[in-house]
Structures are given as C-alpha cells and as structure tokens.
Design an enzyme around this catalytic site. Structure first.
Site, PDB file in Angstrom:
ATOM      1  N   LYS A   9       1.495   5.947   4.367  1.00 43.38           N
ATOM      2  CA  LYS A   9       0.852   5.146   3.321  1.00 43.38           C
ATOM      3  C   LYS A   9       0.303   6.040   2.199  1.00 43.38           C
ATOM      4  O   LYS A   9       0.235   7.266   2.361  1.00 43.38           O
ATOM      5  CB  LYS A   9      -0.263   4.299   3.963  1.00 43.38           C
ATOM      6  N   TYR A  49       4.111  -7.494   3.501  1.00 42.48           N
ATOM      7  CA  TYR A  49       2.959  -7.906   4.314  1.00 42.48           C
ATOM      8  C   TYR A  49       2.710  -9.415   4.244  1.00 42.48           C
ATOM      9  O   TYR A  49       1.595  -9.873   4.508  1.00 42.48           O
ATOM     10  CB  TYR A  49       1.709  -7.140   3.883  1.00 42.48           C
ATOM     11  N   PHE A  57      -8.092  -9.597   4.091  1.00 40.56           N
ATOM     12  CA  PHE A  57      -7.839  -8.245   3.582  1.00 40.56           C
ATOM     13  C   PHE A  57      -6.518  -8.126   2.814  1.00 40.56           C
ATOM     14  O   PHE A  57      -6.163  -7.049   2.342  1.00 40.56           O
ATOM     15  CB  PHE A  57      -7.865  -7.226   4.732  1.00 40.56           C
ATOM     16  N   ARG A  85       4.185   2.736  18.248  1.00 37.59           N
ATOM     17  CA  ARG A  85       2.834   2.162  18.195  1.00 37.59           C
ATOM     18  C   ARG A  85       1.863   3.018  19.008  1.00 37.59           C
ATOM     19  O   ARG A  85       0.710   3.222  18.615  1.00 37.59           O
ATOM     20  CB  ARG A  85       2.815   0.709  18.723  1.00 37.59           C
ATOM     21  N   THR A  91      -5.178   0.241  14.953  1.00 39.67           N
ATOM     22  CA  THR A  91      -5.324  -0.004  13.510  1.00 39.67           C
ATOM     23  C   THR A  91      -6.588   0.647  12.966  1.00 39.67           C
ATOM     24  O   THR A  91      -6.572   1.267  11.904  1.00 39.67           O
ATOM     25  CB  THR A  91      -5.385  -1.530  13.249  1.00 39.67           C
ATOM     26  N   ARG A 102      -3.215   8.126  13.720  1.00 47.66           N
ATOM     27  CA  ARG A 102      -4.360   7.526  13.033  1.00 47.66           C
ATOM     28  C   ARG A 102      -5.675   8.208  13.403  1.00 47.66           C
ATOM     29  O   ARG A 102      -6.573   8.337  12.561  1.00 47.66           O
ATOM     30  CB  ARG A 102      -4.406   6.020  13.310  1.00 47.66           C
ATOM     31  N   ASN A 112      -5.312   3.681   6.672  1.00 47.78           N
ATOM     32  CA  ASN A 112      -5.076   4.228   8.017  1.00 47.78           C
ATOM     33  C   ASN A 112      -3.771   5.000   8.170  1.00 47.78           C
ATOM     34  O   ASN A 112      -3.175   5.044   9.242  1.00 47.78           O
ATOM     35  CB  ASN A 112      -5.204   3.110   9.063  1.00 47.78           C
ATOM     36  N   HIS A 115       2.060   3.010   8.771  1.00 50.12           N
ATOM     37  CA  HIS A 115       2.473   1.675   9.244  1.00 50.12           C
ATOM     38  C   HIS A 115       3.438   1.844  10.407  1.00 50.12           C
ATOM     39  O   HIS A 115       4.160   2.835  10.470  1.00 50.12           O
ATOM     40  CB  HIS A 115       3.177   0.907   8.123  1.00 50.12           C
ATOM     41  N   GLU A 126      12.191  -4.872   9.217  1.00 50.40           N
ATOM     42  CA  GLU A 126      11.518  -3.930   8.304  1.00 50.40           C
ATOM     43  C   GLU A 126      12.405  -2.749   7.932  1.00 50.40           C
ATOM     44  O   GLU A 126      12.338  -2.254   6.798  1.00 50.40           O
ATOM     45  CB  GLU A 126      10.202  -3.449   8.930  1.00 50.40           C
TER      46      GLU A 126
HETATM   47  N1  UDP Z   1      -5.961  -4.051   7.519  1.00 45.10           N
HETATM   48  C1  UDP Z   1      -7.174  -4.045   6.856  1.00 45.10           C
HETATM   49  N2  UDP Z   1      -8.263  -4.652   7.456  1.00 45.10           N
HETATM   50  C2  UDP Z   1      -8.166  -5.279   8.656  1.00 45.10           C
HETATM   51  C3  UDP Z   1      -6.938  -5.280   9.330  1.00 45.10           C
HETATM   52  C4  UDP Z   1      -5.852  -4.667   8.737  1.00 45.10           C
HETATM   53  O1  UDP Z   1      -7.279  -3.502   5.759  1.00 45.10           O
HETATM   54  O2  UDP Z   1      -9.185  -5.811   9.140  1.00 45.10           O
HETATM   55  C5  UDP Z   1      -4.787  -3.400   6.907  1.00 45.10           C
HETATM   56  C6  UDP Z   1      -4.485  -2.045   7.548  1.00 45.10           C
HETATM   57  O3  UDP Z   1      -3.987  -1.172   6.544  1.00 45.10           O
HETATM   58  C7  UDP Z   1      -3.411  -2.414   8.548  1.00 45.10           C
HETATM   59  C8  UDP Z   1      -2.641  -3.488   7.777  1.00 45.10           C
HETATM   60  O4  UDP Z   1      -3.644  -4.220   7.087  1.00 45.10           O
HETATM   61  O5  UDP Z   1      -2.625  -1.286   8.914  1.00 45.10           O
HETATM   62  C9  UDP Z   1      -1.821  -4.440   8.622  1.00 45.10           C
HETATM   63  O6  UDP Z   1      -2.656  -5.011   9.617  1.00 45.10           O
HETATM   64  P1  UDP Z   1      -2.176  -5.145  11.120  1.00 45.10           P
HETATM   65  O7  UDP Z   1      -3.159  -6.003  11.837  1.00 45.10           O
HETATM   66  O8  UDP Z   1      -0.728  -5.551  11.137  1.00 45.10           O
HETATM   67  O9  UDP Z   1      -2.340  -3.644  11.689  1.00 45.10           O
HETATM   68  P2  UDP Z   1      -1.241  -2.547  12.088  1.00 45.10           P
HETATM   69  O10 UDP Z   1      -0.030  -3.277  12.623  1.00 45.10           O
HETATM   70  O11 UDP Z   1      -0.925  -1.760  10.840  1.00 45.10           O
HETATM   71  O12 UDP Z   1      -1.907  -1.699  13.125  1.00 45.10           O
HETATM   72 MG    MG Z   2       1.052  -4.820  11.861  1.00 40.26          MG
END
Ligand code: UDP
Ligand code: MG
Length: 141
Positions: A9, A49, A57, A85, A91, A102, A112, A115, A126
C-alpha cells in the site's frame, strides 16, 4: 496451485519497505507471477474495495489507497490465500502476530502496509483485476 493478490500500500511505498516486504513474501515460498507499480485512480480503488462500500472507513480507505503509488503482486503457491493471510497478520497491527508483515510495517488499522485476498474466489478475482491472463501466462511460461 492457488493464486492470491498482494498490494504494498502507499504507506509501505513511502516508507521504502517494498523490498523487505517482497523478501518476506519470497522467503515464505510464494512464486511471484505478476508485479507492477501503479497509482490507483479513485474509481479503481473504489471498485477494488466495493465490498466495503457501506463501511464507515470506506471513503478514508479509498483516499488512502490513492494517496501514492502501490506495488501489486500476483502470487502463486499451494494454499496461497490462507498462507499469505498468515504471513501478513491481523488487519490491526496491534493484534498482528510477531514476525508478520503488518507487525513489522503497519502503522495503524488503516495504514497497514499490505493487502491480501481473503478467499480463493477473491484471490482469482483480484489477480484478474490487475493482470490479464496473457500477462500472467507470459510470466509463468
Ligand atoms: N480498514 C480501516 N479501518 C477498519 C477496517 C479496515 O481503515 O476499521 C482498512 C484497512 O486498510 C484494511 C482495509 O480497510 O486493510 C480492508 O479491510 P478488511 O476488513 O478487508 O481488512 P484486511 O482484509 O485488509 O485485513
Ligand atoms: Mg479484506
């Protein structure tokens, strides 16, 4: 063989840690079958997204993802989606396990560093969002 999509990112690019992240990905046994640096448009980030459209968010996330260049990687490995993952961690970096990408590089739940696709189906979708089948085929042959 399973495919998953990784994105370094904008925060990771700004911190100059893309090389270290790619090293961690390679050391974990992933084969890189596509790689490109690009600046996402608001439309692209919003579409990527779209699943989070109703979340509070979403706007901030789209702004952040467009705030600088990203590095996108298509990865291949057995069990690629779940293993990647595990490699990136939770996250929220405060909850991410020791040794994860992370934990090392994320500043916050929003910024973070990386992705990762969250299901085998989304991994395929994707990868196809950023790479044509012809591009991938040219890389893997
Ligand atoms: N995100 C955020 N606030 C939140 C949750 C997610 O800003 O409370 C952002 C963060 O950059 C995250 C992305 O939105 O990586 C996608 O969210 P997701 O729940 O899919 O998390 P990920 O799959 O990236 O772990
Ligand atoms: Mg996600």
């Amino acid at each position: 063989m399973e495919r998953t999509l990784a994105i370094c990112k904008p925060d990771a690019v700004r911190k100059n840690v893309v090389g270290e992240i790619i090293t961690m990905i390679s050391n974990a046994g992933f084969k890189i079958i596509g790689l490109k640096m690009l600046r996402l448009t608001k439309e692209q980030a919003g579409a990527f997204y779209a699943v989070h459209k109703e979340r509070p968010f979403y706007e901030e996330l789209v702004e952040f993802m467009c705030s600088g260049p990203v590095v996108v990687l298509a990865l291949e490995k057995e069990n690629a989606v779940a293993d990647y993952r595990t490699l990136i961690g939770a996250t929220d970096p405060a909850e991410a396990a020791e040794g994860t990408i992370r934990k090392r590089f994320a500043a916050s739940k929003g910024e973070n560093a990386v992705h990762g696709s969250d299901s085998v189906e989304n991994g395929k979708y994707e990868v196809a969002f950023f790479f044509s089948e012809a591009e991938i085929a040219a890389n893997v042959r």
